[in-house]
Design a protein around this motif. Structure first.
Motif, PDB file in Angstrom:
ATOM      1  N   GLN A 122     -11.588 -19.394  84.789  1.00 35.86           N
ATOM      2  CA  GLN A 122     -12.292 -18.613  83.928  1.00 35.86           C
ATOM      3  C   GLN A 122     -13.513 -17.988  84.308  1.00 35.86           C
ATOM      4  OE1 GLN A 122     -15.796 -19.092  82.181  1.00 35.86           O
ATOM      5  NE2 GLN A 122     -15.244 -17.021  81.626  1.00 35.86           N
ATOM      6  N   MET A 123     -14.239 -18.321  85.246  1.00 33.25           N
ATOM      7  CA  MET A 123     -15.213 -17.410  85.860  1.00 33.25           C
ATOM      8  C   MET A 123     -14.605 -16.242  86.617  1.00 33.25           C
ATOM      9  SD  MET A 123     -17.963 -19.075  84.803  1.00 33.25           S
ATOM     10  CE  MET A 123     -19.313 -18.114  85.789  1.00 33.25           C
ATOM     11  N   GLY A 124     -13.598 -16.585  87.613  1.00 33.13           N
ATOM     12  CA  GLY A 124     -12.959 -15.301  88.173  1.00 33.13           C
ATOM     13  C   GLY A 124     -11.950 -14.590  87.496  1.00 33.13           C
ATOM     14  N   GLY A 125     -11.486 -15.015  86.528  1.00 32.50           N
ATOM     15  CA  GLY A 125     -10.042 -14.278  85.957  1.00 32.50           C
ATOM     16  C   GLY A 125     -10.355 -13.918  84.447  1.00 32.50           C
ATOM     17  N   ILE A 126     -10.304 -15.018  83.488  1.00 28.94           N
ATOM     18  CA  ILE A 126     -10.375 -14.880  82.232  1.00 28.94           C
ATOM     19  C   ILE A 126     -11.528 -14.118  81.901  1.00 28.94           C
ATOM     20  CG2 ILE A 126     -10.568 -15.956  79.870  1.00 28.94           C
ATOM     21  CD1 ILE A 126      -8.661 -17.941  80.806  1.00 28.94           C
ATOM     22  N   GLY A 127     -12.744 -14.282  82.281  1.00 34.05           N
ATOM     23  CA  GLY A 127     -14.220 -13.816  81.876  1.00 34.05           C
ATOM     24  C   GLY A 127     -13.892 -12.101  82.253  1.00 34.05           C
ATOM     25  N   PRO A 128     -13.860 -12.034  83.609  1.00 32.29           N
ATOM     26  CA  PRO A 128     -13.886 -10.773  84.059  1.00 32.29           C
ATOM     27  C   PRO A 128     -12.827  -9.679  83.298  1.00 32.29           C
ATOM     28  CG  PRO A 128     -14.423 -11.928  85.849  1.00 32.29           C
ATOM     29  CD  PRO A 128     -13.938 -12.967  84.722  1.00 32.29           C
ATOM     30  N   MET A 129     -11.531 -10.238  83.310  1.00 35.66           N
ATOM     31  CA  MET A 129     -10.426  -9.547  82.983  1.00 35.66           C
ATOM     32  C   MET A 129     -10.588  -9.134  81.370  1.00 35.66           C
ATOM     33  SD  MET A 129      -8.848  -8.650  85.724  1.00 35.66           S
ATOM     34  CE  MET A 129     -10.405  -8.786  86.550  1.00 35.66           C
ATOM     35  N   PHE A 130     -10.762 -10.192  80.781  1.00 31.63           N
ATOM     36  CA  PHE A 130     -11.004 -10.059  79.280  1.00 31.63           C
ATOM     37  C   PHE A 130     -12.284  -9.149  79.100  1.00 31.63           C
ATOM     38  CE2 PHE A 130      -8.632 -13.991  77.524  1.00 31.63           C
ATOM     39  CZ  PHE A 130      -7.464 -13.834  78.097  1.00 31.63           C
ATOM     40  N   GLY A 131     -13.013  -9.295  79.526  1.00 33.30           N
ATOM     41  CA  GLY A 131     -14.213  -8.433  79.235  1.00 33.30           C
ATOM     42  C   GLY A 131     -13.948  -6.909  79.333  1.00 33.30           C
ATOM     43  N   GLN A 132     -13.294  -6.800  80.749  1.00 35.13           N
ATOM     44  CA  GLN A 132     -12.907  -5.304  81.296  1.00 35.13           C
ATOM     45  C   GLN A 132     -11.808  -4.963  79.842  1.00 35.13           C
ATOM     46  OE1 GLN A 132     -14.076  -3.183  83.204  1.00 35.13           O
ATOM     47  NE2 GLN A 132     -15.618  -4.770  83.828  1.00 35.13           N
ATOM     48  N   LEU A 133     -10.902  -5.504  79.414  1.00 39.62           N
ATOM     49  CA  LEU A 133     -10.024  -5.305  78.482  1.00 39.62           C
ATOM     50  C   LEU A 133     -10.749  -4.745  77.264  1.00 39.62           C
ATOM     51  CD1 LEU A 133      -7.285  -5.098  77.073  1.00 39.62           C
ATOM     52  CD2 LEU A 133      -7.189  -7.454  76.478  1.00 39.62           C
ATOM     53  N   GLY A 134     -11.830  -5.446  76.935  1.00 41.28           N
ATOM     54  CA  GLY A 134     -12.594  -5.034  75.779  1.00 41.28           C
ATOM     55  C   GLY A 134     -13.249  -4.060  75.783  1.00 41.28           C
ATOM     56  N   TYR A 135     -13.805  -3.786  77.069  1.00 48.33           N
ATOM     57  CA  TYR A 135     -14.560  -2.443  77.368  1.00 48.33           C
ATOM     58  C   TYR A 135     -13.589  -1.361  77.193  1.00 48.33           C
ATOM     59  CZ  TYR A 135     -16.701   1.208  79.969  1.00 48.33           C
ATOM     60  OH  TYR A 135     -17.631   2.427  80.268  1.00 48.33           O
ATOM     61  N   PHE A 136     -12.195  -1.503  77.778  1.00 53.60           N
ATOM     62  CA  PHE A 136     -11.505  -0.078  77.572  1.00 53.60           C
ATOM     63  C   PHE A 136     -10.775   0.107  76.362  1.00 53.60           C
ATOM     64  CE2 PHE A 136     -11.897  -0.535  82.149  1.00 53.60           C
ATOM     65  CZ  PHE A 136     -12.184   0.836  82.547  1.00 53.60           C
ATOM     66  N   HIS A 137     -10.686  -0.830  75.435  1.00 43.13           N
ATOM     67  CA  HIS A 137     -10.202  -1.038  74.230  1.00 43.13           C
ATOM     68  C   HIS A 137     -11.114  -0.696  73.140  1.00 43.13           C
ATOM     69  CE1 HIS A 137      -6.684  -1.828  71.418  1.00 43.13           C
ATOM     70  NE2 HIS A 137      -7.645  -2.440  70.626  1.00 43.13           N
ATOM     71  N   LYS A 138     -12.425  -1.136  72.952  1.00 41.40           N
ATOM     72  CA  LYS A 138     -13.145  -1.160  72.016  1.00 41.40           C
ATOM     73  C   LYS A 138     -14.613  -0.531  72.477  1.00 41.40           C
ATOM     74  CE  LYS A 138     -15.803  -4.062  68.771  1.00 41.40           C
ATOM     75  NZ  LYS A 138     -15.954  -5.153  67.886  1.00 41.40           N
ATOM     76  N   PHE A 139     -15.144  -0.374  73.299  1.00 41.00           N
ATOM     77  CA  PHE A 139     -16.321   0.094  73.698  1.00 41.00           C
ATOM     78  C   PHE A 139     -16.081   1.491  74.478  1.00 41.00           C
ATOM     79  CE2 PHE A 139     -17.059  -4.528  73.447  1.00 41.00           C
ATOM     80  CZ  PHE A 139     -17.770  -4.548  72.530  1.00 41.00           C
ATOM     81  N   ALA A 140     -17.072   1.724  75.286  1.00 45.59           N
ATOM     82  CA  ALA A 140     -17.254   3.214  75.814  1.00 45.59           C
ATOM     83  C   ALA A 140     -15.662   3.656  76.508  1.00 45.59           C
ATOM     84  CB  ALA A 140     -18.367   3.314  76.690  1.00 45.59           C
ATOM     85  N   GLY A 141     -15.031   2.697  77.116  1.00 42.26           N
ATOM     86  CA  GLY A 141     -13.984   2.903  78.029  1.00 42.26           C
ATOM     87  C   GLY A 141     -12.699   3.373  77.459  1.00 42.26           C
ATOM     88  N   ALA A 142     -13.025   3.251  75.847  1.00 44.52           N
ATOM     89  CA  ALA A 142     -11.682   3.509  74.998  1.00 44.52           C
ATOM     90  C   ALA A 142     -11.681   5.242  74.826  1.00 44.52           C
ATOM     91  CB  ALA A 142     -12.197   2.975  73.583  1.00 44.52           C
ATOM     92  N   GLU A 143     -12.834   5.804  75.249  1.00 41.78           N
ATOM     93  CA  GLU A 143     -12.796   7.302  75.129  1.00 41.78           C
ATOM     94  C   GLU A 143     -12.235   7.753  76.346  1.00 41.78           C
ATOM     95  OE1 GLU A 143     -16.867   8.036  74.853  1.00 41.78           O
ATOM     96  OE2 GLU A 143     -17.187   7.125  73.099  1.00 41.78           O
ATOM     97  N   ILE A 144     -11.654   7.034  77.253  1.00 40.82           N
ATOM     98  CA  ILE A 144     -11.205   7.598  78.486  1.00 40.82           C
ATOM     99  C   ILE A 144      -9.682   7.924  78.144  1.00 40.82           C
ATOM    100  CG2 ILE A 144     -10.549   7.086  80.891  1.00 40.82           C
ATOM    101  CD1 ILE A 144     -13.027   5.435  81.155  1.00 40.82           C
TER     102      ILE A 144
END
Length: 232
Positions: A122-144
């Motif tokens: 979880q610490m090395g995979g799920i957390g970082p990867m899901f967090g980045q998914l959220g960034y690029f889908h819901k947050f500022a990264g979605a504008e890219i």
């Protein structure tokens, strides 16, 4: 006994019960790991609401406890060798509380290492990867406009969910008995709804995972821990 010289964080978040474990957190997927663990084990603690605003996590007081300016963090006034212990990083906190309480780390040394490997997953995979998914889908990264970052993290989230779905085939919990591995993993699965990505990743196709999350959320200690400290 805790004091403000050794722990300056108490100048900003003053304890009412300094003899208890002091929890500094906010109800994010990482933050609720600590509160759920404390609720599951029954260890006495006092929760302090530390928002994600710079005024809190980048304050000198909080940085004195966690130089990485992330929640959660704890101070145990009754740590090893009869001395207070300060800890940050949610995985480290889970392992410490499991050892302190003698709970949720398996029945023997082999169990402990098997549980720990899934915490690290979880610490090395799920957390970082899901967090980045959220960034690029819901947050500022979605504008890219370039779709490749989103595609990468959607693909990786699906891969990780497949790993979990296979592991949970015929199993209630990720490493045998309910453990800190589940407390590490399940809050991040719950977070996929907050990120609004369930349709994108095909959530309903991971039947073992969806049922697993339902089992996790049915636990009374989990239900309490998800709201400690409150967002308001």
């Amino acid at each position: 006994m805790l004091d403000t010289i050794q722990f300056p964080i108490m100048n900003k978040w003053s304890p009412q019960f300094p003899e208890r474990i002091q929890l500094y957190s906010f109800p994010t997927p990482n933050g609720v790991k600590a509160s759920i663990m404390l609720e599951e084990t029954g260890l006495p603690y006092e929760a302090h609401r530390v928002t994600l605003a710079d005024a809190d996590v980048k304050s000198p007081e909080f940085l004195s406890l966690n130089p990485n300016n992330k929640i959660p963090a704890i101070i145990d006034p009754n740590g090893p060798d009869d001395a207070p212990l300060a800890l940050f990083e949610s995985g480290a906190i889970l392992l410490y509380l499991a050892e302190k309480s003698g709970k949720l780390l398996g029945q023997n040394k082999g169990d402990k290492h098997r549980v720990t490997q899934w915490v690290m997953f979880q610490m090395g995979g799920i957390g970082p990867m899901f967090g980045q998914l959220g960034y690029f889908h819901k947050f500022a990264g979605a504008e890219i406009e370039d779709p490749r970052p989103r595609e990468r993290y959607v693909s990786e989230a699906k891969r990780l969910l497949n790993v979990l779905d296979r592991q949970l085939d015929g199993e209630d919990w990720i490493a045998g008995e309910f453990s800190i591995a589940d407390i590490a993993i399940a809050p991040w699965l719950r977070g996929l709804d907050y990120y609004g990505v369930k349709d994108v990743i095909g959530w309903e196709s991971y039947g073992n995972v969806t049922r697993y999350l339902d089992r996790f959320l049915d636990r009374p200690a989990v239900q309490r821990g998800l709201n400690i400290p409150s967002r308001d």
